[in-house]
Design an enzyme around this catalytic site. Structure first.
Site, PDB file in Angstrom:
ATOM      1  CG  HIS A  97      -1.911  -1.020   1.381  1.00 49.23           C
ATOM      2  ND1 HIS A  97      -2.081  -1.778   2.511  1.00 49.23           N
ATOM      3  CD2 HIS A  97      -2.859  -1.437   0.503  1.00 49.23           C
ATOM      4  CE1 HIS A  97      -3.086  -2.619   2.335  1.00 49.23           C
ATOM      5  NE2 HIS A  97      -3.571  -2.439   1.119  1.00 49.23           N
ATOM      6  CE  LYS A 129     -11.107  -7.501   1.555  1.00 50.04           C
ATOM      7  NZ  LYS A 129     -10.030  -6.592   1.135  1.00 50.04           N
ATOM      8  NE  ARG A 183      -2.860  -7.647  -4.583  1.00 50.68           N
ATOM      9  CZ  ARG A 183      -3.637  -7.876  -3.562  1.00 50.68           C
ATOM     10  NH1 ARG A 183      -3.126  -8.000  -2.368  1.00 50.68           N
ATOM     11  NH2 ARG A 183      -4.937  -7.998  -3.694  1.00 50.68           N
ATOM     12  CB  SER A 242      -4.385  -6.477   4.715  1.00 47.65           C
ATOM     13  OG  SER A 242      -4.044  -5.208   4.234  1.00 47.65           O
TER      14      SER A 242
END
Ligand code: PNS
Length: 161
Positions: free
Chosen positions: A17, A41, A90, A128
């Site tokens: 990040h 989440k 990514r 994360s």
């Protein structure tokens, strides 16, 4: 004044990040890093904790602001006067979801474009969730998160995990 929003869960912020934050901060006059609610989440850290982590690690970037928002990103961006949303990509696996969100956000706010920054190669695997999983199983997260946050993240992850 060109403002961009970098939204995310940041639960917790990773070096991946921060790489995106640093690179986006030189592309825009003002970058608002906003901790947002992702309804899919269940976060480990509170919004305030996530914002504090971000603040501590972006202190040296004068045009970066840390904020939070709960609601539609497209409306939030309009209120902040933002012309762009910044997202890190990514792998191909990120693309489909991000593409869908970018199109939906532009439909909701036609003045809002999404700018994708390709991750730096060393952070390709990083998320994360990976950080939390390593920490909860007793592994080292050195080199995955900012040094200043490492001990706190480990401590909290093991307590809750
Ligand atoms: O770091 P994440 O969890 O991948 O971030 C996802 C986030 C928070 C950017 C996304 O869930 C979001 O934009 N939430 C705000 C609600 C919204 O606008 N939803 C519609 C998107 S098309």
């Amino acid at each position: 004044m060109r403002t961009a929003i970098y939204p995310g869960s940041f639960d917790p912020v990773t070096l991946g990040h921060l790489d995106i934050i640093r690179r986006a901060s030189v592309m825009f006059d003002r970058l608002v890093v906003s901790v947002m609610h992702n309804q899919n989440k269940k976060p480990l850290f509170t919004v305030e904790e996530r914002m504090a982590f971000l603040r501590r690690t972006t202190e040296s970037l004068p045009n970066v602001e840390i904020a939070s928002f709960d609601g539609l990103l497209a409306d939030y961006a309009r209120r902040e006067g933002a012309c762009a949303v910044v997202k890190g990509l990514r792998a191909v696996s990120d693309f489909e979801y991000e593409f869908q969100m970018a199109l939906a956000n532009r439909k909701l706010n036609p003045e809002l474009d999404t700018v994708f920054l390709m991750t730096s190669a060393e952070y390709m695997y990083l998320s994360s969730s990976v950080v939390k999983d390593i920490a909860v199983h007793g592994g080292s997260i050195a080199g995955f998160v900012p040094d200043a946050l490492e001990a706190e993240i480990v401590c909290r992850t093991r307590k809750e995990g």
